[in-house]
Design a protein around this motif. Sequence first.
Motif, mmCIF file in Angstrom:
data_model
loop_
_atom_site.group_PDB
_atom_site.id
_atom_site.type_symbol
_atom_site.label_atom_id
_atom_site.label_comp_id
_atom_site.label_asym_id
_atom_site.label_seq_id
_atom_site.Cartn_x
_atom_site.Cartn_y
_atom_site.Cartn_z
ATOM 1 N N TRP A 82 0.836 -1.189 0.000
ATOM 2 C CA TRP A 82 0.000 0.000 0.000
ATOM 3 C C TRP A 82 0.878 1.248 0.000
ATOM 4 C CZ3 TRP A 82 1.327 -2.543 4.410
ATOM 5 C CH2 TRP A 82 1.752 -1.778 5.495
ATOM 6 N N ASN A 83 0.255 2.375 -0.330
ATOM 7 C CA ASN A 83 0.949 3.665 -0.338
ATOM 8 C C ASN A 83 0.644 4.452 0.917
ATOM 9 O OD1 ASN A 83 2.055 3.393 -2.937
ATOM 10 N ND2 ASN A 83 0.211 4.180 -3.903
ATOM 11 N N ASN A 84 1.647 5.122 1.446
ATOM 12 C CA ASN A 84 1.459 6.191 2.428
ATOM 13 C C ASN A 84 1.794 7.498 1.714
ATOM 14 O OD1 ASN A 84 0.792 4.412 4.552
ATOM 15 N ND2 ASN A 84 2.943 4.044 4.967
ATOM 16 N N THR A 85 0.776 8.276 1.403
ATOM 17 C CA THR A 85 0.947 9.437 0.530
ATOM 18 C C THR A 85 1.840 10.508 1.149
ATOM 19 O OG1 THR A 85 -1.236 9.034 -0.408
ATOM 20 C CG2 THR A 85 -0.266 11.178 -0.832
ATOM 21 N N SER A 86 1.768 10.685 2.470
ATOM 22 C CA SER A 86 2.565 11.687 3.184
ATOM 23 C C SER A 86 2.271 13.093 2.649
ATOM 24 C CB SER A 86 4.054 11.344 3.103
ATOM 25 O OG SER A 86 4.280 10.057 3.645
ATOM 26 N N GLU A 90 5.818 6.764 0.604
ATOM 27 C CA GLU A 90 6.466 5.455 0.642
ATOM 28 C C GLU A 90 5.474 4.384 0.225
ATOM 29 O OE1 GLU A 90 7.695 5.076 4.691
ATOM 30 O OE2 GLU A 90 5.650 5.089 5.482
ATOM 31 N N VAL A 91 6.017 3.310 -0.328
ATOM 32 C CA VAL A 91 5.248 2.093 -0.549
ATOM 33 C C VAL A 91 5.660 1.104 0.523
ATOM 34 C CG1 VAL A 91 4.719 0.182 -2.100
ATOM 35 C CG2 VAL A 91 5.107 2.472 -3.040
ATOM 36 N N MET A 92 4.688 0.628 1.277
ATOM 37 C CA MET A 92 4.929 -0.394 2.288
ATOM 38 C C MET A 92 4.413 -1.731 1.779
ATOM 39 S SD MET A 92 6.228 1.269 4.955
ATOM 40 C CE MET A 92 5.948 0.118 6.304
ATOM 41 N N CYS A 93 5.110 -2.801 2.111
ATOM 42 C CA CYS A 93 4.653 -4.138 1.778
ATOM 43 C C CYS A 93 4.708 -5.006 3.025
ATOM 44 C CB CYS A 93 5.495 -4.758 0.671
ATOM 45 S SG CYS A 93 5.315 -3.938 -0.943
ATOM 46 N N ALA A 94 3.722 -5.864 3.174
ATOM 47 C CA ALA A 94 3.642 -6.716 4.354
ATOM 48 C C ALA A 94 3.301 -8.141 3.947
ATOM 49 C CB ALA A 94 2.590 -6.188 5.325
ATOM 50 N N VAL A 95 3.762 -9.090 4.733
ATOM 51 C CA VAL A 95 3.459 -10.499 4.524
ATOM 52 C C VAL A 95 2.716 -11.023 5.742
ATOM 53 C CG1 VAL A 95 4.410 -12.815 4.207
ATOM 54 C CG2 VAL A 95 5.458 -10.871 3.036
ATOM 55 N N ASP A 96 1.538 -11.591 5.501
ATOM 56 C CA ASP A 96 0.741 -12.231 6.542
ATOM 57 C C ASP A 96 0.861 -13.736 6.333
ATOM 58 O OD1 ASP A 96 -1.242 -13.276 8.215
ATOM 59 O OD2 ASP A 96 -2.581 -11.577 7.908
ATOM 60 N N VAL A 97 1.369 -14.438 7.340
ATOM 61 C CA VAL A 97 1.666 -15.863 7.150
ATOM 62 C C VAL A 97 0.410 -16.717 7.099
ATOM 63 C CG1 VAL A 97 3.956 -15.677 8.182
ATOM 64 C CG2 VAL A 97 1.987 -16.214 9.644
ATOM 65 N N ASP A 98 -0.700 -16.240 7.679
ATOM 66 C CA ASP A 98 -1.930 -17.029 7.699
ATOM 67 C C ASP A 98 -3.115 -16.079 7.808
ATOM 68 O OD1 ASP A 98 -3.878 -18.936 7.888
ATOM 69 O OD2 ASP A 98 -3.284 -19.692 9.857
ATOM 70 N N PRO A 99 -3.524 -15.447 6.712
ATOM 71 C CA PRO A 99 -4.524 -14.392 6.777
ATOM 72 C C PRO A 99 -5.892 -14.829 7.300
ATOM 73 C CG PRO A 99 -4.063 -15.004 4.505
ATOM 74 C CD PRO A 99 -3.024 -15.660 5.347
ATOM 75 N N ASP A 159 -0.197 7.739 -4.519
ATOM 76 C CA ASP A 159 -1.623 7.572 -4.271
ATOM 77 C C ASP A 159 -2.055 6.154 -4.625
ATOM 78 O OD1 ASP A 159 -4.345 7.799 -4.020
ATOM 79 O OD2 ASP A 159 -4.495 9.729 -5.011
ATOM 80 N N ASN A 160 -2.278 5.897 -5.897
ATOM 81 C CA ASN A 160 -2.706 4.567 -6.328
ATOM 82 C C ASN A 160 -1.507 3.690 -6.684
ATOM 83 O OD1 ASN A 160 -5.045 6.518 -7.973
ATOM 84 N ND2 ASN A 160 -5.632 5.139 -6.326
ATOM 85 N N LEU A 161 -1.738 2.391 -6.664
ATOM 86 C CA LEU A 161 -0.734 1.440 -7.141
ATOM 87 C C LEU A 161 -1.428 0.241 -7.756
ATOM 88 C CD1 LEU A 161 -0.774 -0.958 -4.819
ATOM 89 C CD2 LEU A 161 0.778 0.558 -3.633
ATOM 90 N N ALA A 162 -0.693 -0.487 -8.587
ATOM 91 C CA ALA A 162 -1.240 -1.676 -9.235
ATOM 92 C C ALA A 162 -0.098 -2.596 -9.639
ATOM 93 C CB ALA A 162 -2.064 -1.295 -10.465
ATOM 94 N N PHE A 163 -0.264 -3.888 -9.363
ATOM 95 C CA PHE A 163 0.696 -4.889 -9.826
ATOM 96 C C PHE A 163 0.366 -5.269 -11.268
ATOM 97 C CE2 PHE A 163 1.204 -5.626 -5.260
ATOM 98 C CZ PHE A 163 2.585 -5.759 -5.169
ATOM 99 N N GLN A 164 1.391 -5.344 -12.102
ATOM 100 C CA GLN A 164 1.197 -5.826 -13.466
ATOM 101 C C GLN A 164 1.200 -7.345 -13.448
ATOM 102 O OE1 GLN A 164 4.311 -4.999 -16.311
ATOM 103 N NE2 GLN A 164 2.923 -5.217 -18.051
ATOM 104 N N PRO A 165 0.138 -7.978 -13.938
ATOM 105 C CA PRO A 165 0.137 -9.440 -14.000
ATOM 106 C C PRO A 165 1.312 -9.956 -14.826
ATOM 107 C CG PRO A 165 -2.075 -8.567 -14.385
ATOM 108 C CD PRO A 165 -1.143 -7.388 -14.375
ATOM 109 N N VAL A 166 1.764 -11.146 -14.525
ATOM 110 C CA VAL A 166 2.860 -11.860 -15.183
ATOM 111 C C VAL A 166 4.219 -11.324 -14.738
ATOM 112 C CG1 VAL A 166 3.910 -12.648 -17.342
ATOM 113 C CG2 VAL A 166 1.415 -12.341 -17.208
#
Length: 229
Positions: free
Chosen positions: A84-88, A97-106, A129-136
């Motif tokens: 996710w983004n923190n727009t600041s 900043e872009v933060m990324c997190a891993v949840d081991v068992d959501p 503001d917005n973000l998107a992962f490109q598939p592949v």
Amino acid sequence: DDSPLASGSVYAMQISCREATSSKFPQYGQGCEVGVGNWVWVNAGQARSDAAAAGATGYYRPEDLHKDPKFSDPSNPDAVRFCWNNTSREKASSFAEVMCAVDVDPANPASLVTANRFVEGDTDFNSFDNLAFQPVTGNLYVVEDHPNGDIFGCLPDGADRNIKSDGCVKVFSVIDPSAEPTGFIFAPDGKTAYVSIQHSDDSFMPLYDGFATDDLLKITGFKVNDTRD
């Protein structure tokens, strides 16, 4: 009744400055924004106040969040990674900043989550503001939230010692000084993207129901070579 939000529970993320095996876990509060943490239950109708009272981690202007479709952890097949983004605030030299997190068992409210910074802004790349992962490919596209805003494409983290993107490049720019890009998203094949251009002056176009119009653009021609191979 068909909404996925019609039932269930809401939890807020609480990052700790102490490891989960410590007797002082979770140690939360000022300065504890990255690292391992857990989830605290909040009432959906008063999530903000409940989260603050429970010591959930606060970020400045968090916006947009997406699951990483390329993430996998053989030791934890149920684990998910989300960013996710923190727009600041650019004017205060807080460049987002872009933060990324891993949840081991959501599916488990008692599971652990680990959050770290993936992209840090600068004087030219900021107000995410917005973000998107490109598939592949797994590339992450990040959209700025200001006039003349740019869209940057960021590589995944490769085989190096850090845990950040291997680099970001400016891909698109809005030349209308009154307009902003927003809502960037890819088609499932990763070859086509869509983006909205909002707040344009539109002085040459009639108002629609009393409002200036926004534009939805379709962008084609993306390559989808897997950058993680």
